[in-house]
Design a protein around this motif. Structure first.
Motif, PDB file in Angstrom:
ATOM      1  N   ARG A   1     -44.640 -14.033 -50.607  1.00 44.44           N
ATOM      2  CA  ARG A   1     -45.740 -13.080 -50.815  1.00 44.44           C
ATOM      3  C   ARG A   1     -45.650 -11.907 -49.849  1.00 44.44           C
ATOM      4  O   ARG A   1     -46.006 -10.770 -50.190  1.00 44.44           O
ATOM      5  N   ALA A   2     -45.168 -12.183 -48.632  1.00 42.62           N
ATOM      6  CA  ALA A   2     -45.069 -11.103 -47.637  1.00 42.62           C
ATOM      7  C   ALA A   2     -43.874 -10.203 -47.892  1.00 42.62           C
ATOM      8  O   ALA A   2     -43.917  -9.002 -47.630  1.00 42.62           O
ATOM      9  N   VAL A   3     -42.784 -10.803 -48.390  1.00 46.55           N
ATOM     10  CA  VAL A   3     -41.555 -10.040 -48.655  1.00 46.55           C
ATOM     11  C   VAL A   3     -41.413  -9.956 -50.171  1.00 46.55           C
ATOM     12  O   VAL A   3     -40.789 -10.807 -50.805  1.00 46.55           O
ATOM     13  N   THR A   4     -42.003  -8.947 -50.771  1.00 47.63           N
ATOM     14  CA  THR A   4     -42.093  -8.887 -52.232  1.00 47.63           C
ATOM     15  C   THR A   4     -40.838  -8.364 -52.904  1.00 47.63           C
ATOM     16  O   THR A   4     -40.627  -8.590 -54.086  1.00 47.63           O
ATOM     17  N   THR A   5     -39.999  -7.631 -52.181  1.00 46.16           N
ATOM     18  CA  THR A   5     -38.791  -7.067 -52.773  1.00 46.16           C
ATOM     19  C   THR A   5     -37.588  -7.431 -51.920  1.00 46.16           C
ATOM     20  O   THR A   5     -37.720  -7.641 -50.714  1.00 46.16           O
ATOM     21  N   PRO A   6     -36.406  -7.488 -52.534  1.00 47.14           N
ATOM     22  CA  PRO A   6     -35.211  -7.806 -51.749  1.00 47.14           C
ATOM     23  C   PRO A   6     -34.956  -6.767 -50.676  1.00 47.14           C
ATOM     24  O   PRO A   6     -35.237  -5.578 -50.851  1.00 47.14           O
TER      25      PRO A   6
ATOM     26  N   ASP B   1     -42.009 -16.541 -38.074  1.00 47.34           N
ATOM     27  CA  ASP B   1     -43.283 -16.465 -38.786  1.00 47.34           C
ATOM     28  C   ASP B   1     -42.996 -16.051 -40.224  1.00 47.34           C
ATOM     29  O   ASP B   1     -42.308 -15.048 -40.454  1.00 47.34           O
ATOM     30  N   PRO B   2     -43.542 -16.791 -41.214  1.00 48.67           N
ATOM     31  CA  PRO B   2     -43.232 -16.453 -42.606  1.00 48.67           C
ATOM     32  C   PRO B   2     -43.725 -15.082 -43.045  1.00 48.67           C
ATOM     33  O   PRO B   2     -43.234 -14.538 -44.041  1.00 48.67           O
ATOM     34  N   GLU B   3     -44.672 -14.506 -42.316  1.00 44.76           N
ATOM     35  CA  GLU B   3     -45.197 -13.203 -42.701  1.00 44.76           C
ATOM     36  C   GLU B   3     -44.665 -12.076 -41.819  1.00 44.76           C
ATOM     37  O   GLU B   3     -45.170 -10.960 -41.851  1.00 44.76           O
ATOM     38  N   SER B   4     -43.629 -12.383 -41.025  1.00 45.28           N
ATOM     39  CA  SER B   4     -43.038 -11.372 -40.154  1.00 45.28           C
ATOM     40  C   SER B   4     -41.788 -10.786 -40.798  1.00 45.28           C
ATOM     41  O   SER B   4     -41.252 -11.315 -41.778  1.00 45.28           O
TER      42      SER B   4
ATOM     43  N   ALA C   1     -41.031 -17.819 -58.251  1.00 45.54           N
ATOM     44  CA  ALA C   1     -40.763 -18.825 -57.219  1.00 45.54           C
ATOM     45  C   ALA C   1     -42.001 -19.072 -56.364  1.00 45.54           C
ATOM     46  O   ALA C   1     -42.319 -20.219 -56.022  1.00 45.54           O
ATOM     47  N   ALA C   2     -42.713 -18.012 -56.000  1.00 44.81           N
ATOM     48  CA  ALA C   2     -43.916 -18.170 -55.175  1.00 44.81           C
ATOM     49  C   ALA C   2     -44.947 -19.037 -55.882  1.00 44.81           C
ATOM     50  O   ALA C   2     -45.578 -19.913 -55.264  1.00 44.81           O
ATOM     51  N   ARG C   3     -45.142 -18.793 -57.182  1.00 40.94           N
ATOM     52  CA  ARG C   3     -46.108 -19.605 -57.939  1.00 40.94           C
ATOM     53  C   ARG C   3     -45.683 -21.066 -57.975  1.00 40.94           C
ATOM     54  O   ARG C   3     -46.506 -21.970 -57.873  1.00 40.94           O
ATOM     55  N   ARG C   4     -44.384 -21.298 -58.131  1.00 37.64           N
ATOM     56  CA  ARG C   4     -43.886 -22.681 -58.177  1.00 37.64           C
ATOM     57  C   ARG C   4     -44.147 -23.391 -56.850  1.00 37.64           C
ATOM     58  O   ARG C   4     -44.529 -24.558 -56.817  1.00 37.64           O
ATOM     59  N   PHE C   5     -43.926 -22.688 -55.740  1.00 33.10           N
ATOM     60  CA  PHE C   5     -44.082 -23.324 -54.430  1.00 33.10           C
ATOM     61  C   PHE C   5     -45.552 -23.499 -54.051  1.00 33.10           C
ATOM     62  O   PHE C   5     -45.894 -24.387 -53.272  1.00 33.10           O
TER      63      PHE C   5
END
Length: 325
Positions: free
Chosen positions: A309-314, A233-236, A266-270
């Motif tokens: 968006r869910a994983v905002t930091t490394p 899941d992309p938000e997991s 990158a998020a804005r581009r996608f």
């Protein structure tokens, strides 16, 4: 029988065959089962051949053969084999209709539509194959009459037109109804004209060297396909290592540090240029046509954007270990 009175009364026929007296009398009055003779008092009498004739009538009626056809069988104008073949074909059509009705009832029960929506859904399921294809053709033709930018969308739509089979599954019927609702929506027509085709890989990252952009996007596409196949899941939390892998590749290729700024970029581009409703249209087409959905062929941008968006930091394992102390 040498002039002897035939042995069977209507009551006797009813006992032997299980057919009600009233029904036998009806068959007799309409000429399907004329009495062999009558007694002096006017009562009907039937011979053994009439018993066989009544058995045949009963079997044909149980098979839902109409009385006019039964009369043709009894007069020799049609054979039982000919009637059986014709009614076998008709039964197939009735079975299809019943299955479609069953699927529609389940869909209505599941979606809980308004009365107006229920009528619309019912009308959609009663369309003939030619009527459904004409409906799709009208939708595609409307795009062709639109602005020049819709030409690519028109070409894409023509390569994969939805075609509901004669005996659709519940999932195919539900997808067809949803597709028809989309095709009837003027706002959707305008949106699909802009988003029917995904951008070329090198166009997803404007401002980046085309060769570098193409290589990066291909890497993202393959990475997201693998994550999808693994059920991530992309938000997991399971998406964090995927995002880290992608962004390390981006940081190295672009010469920028992996951090919130690069991830936001990158998020804005996608997210840009991707319409989830247009993606939904293609998923519905695949369902209606019973095509296998290959994860690598699904648009990768929405999955990656949601994960970013869910994983905002490394994810830093060292920080995690430090926090554990």
């Amino acid at each position: 029988m040498n002039g002897a009175t035939p042995p069977h009364s209507i009551g006797d026929l009813s006992t032997r065959t299980g057919v009600p007296v009233r029904t036998i009398r009806f068959y007799s009055d309409t000429g399907l089962l004329p009495p062999t003779a009558r007694t002096a008092a006017g009562y009907r009498r039937y011979d053994d051949a009439a018993v066989d004739r009544l058995h045949l009538i009963g079997v044909l009626r149980e098979l839902d053969v109409d009385l006019a056809t039964i009369r043709q069988v009894l007069t020799g104008d049609l054979s039982v084999a000919e009637v059986a073949a014709a009614h076998a074909d008709a039964t197939v059509l009735r079975i299809r209709a019943l299955r479609l009705r069953h699927s529609l009832l389940r869909l209505v029960a599941r979606r809980r539509p308004s009365p107006e929506e229920t009528v619309f859904m019912h009308r959609l399921t009663r369309l003939t194959c030619d009527e459904r294809r004409r409906m799709v053709a009208d939708f595609v033709a409307a795009l062709g009459a639109g602005p020049p930018r819709a030409r690519d969308a028109l070409a894409a739509l023509r390569t994969a037109l939805p075609d509901l089979p004669d005996e659709p599954s519940d999932a195919q019927l539900a997808a067809w109804v949803e597709l028809a609702e989309l095709m009837a929506d003027e706002d959707f027509r305008a949106r699909v004209a802009d988003a029917a085709l995904p951008p070329a890989d090198e166009d997803v990252l404007p401002g980046v060297d085309p060769e570098v952009a193409a290589e990066l996007v291909l890497f993202v596409r393959r990475t997201v396909a693998a994550a999808r196949e693994a059920g991530v899941d992309p938000e997991s939390a399971d998406a964090a290592p995927v995002v880290d892998t992608v962004m390390r590749r981006f940081a190295a290729a672009l010469g920028r540090p992996d951090g919130p700024s690069l991830r936001e970029w990158a998020a804005r581009r996608f997210e840009k240029g991707h319409d989830p409703l247009a993606e939904r249209y293609w998923q519905l087409v695949w369902t209606v046509n019973d095509w296998q959905v290959v994860p690598g062929h699904l648009p990768f941008q929405p999955w990656m954007a949601r994960a970013l968006r869910a994983v905002t930091t490394p994810t830093r394992r060292g920080d995690a270990r430090a926090g554990a102390k």
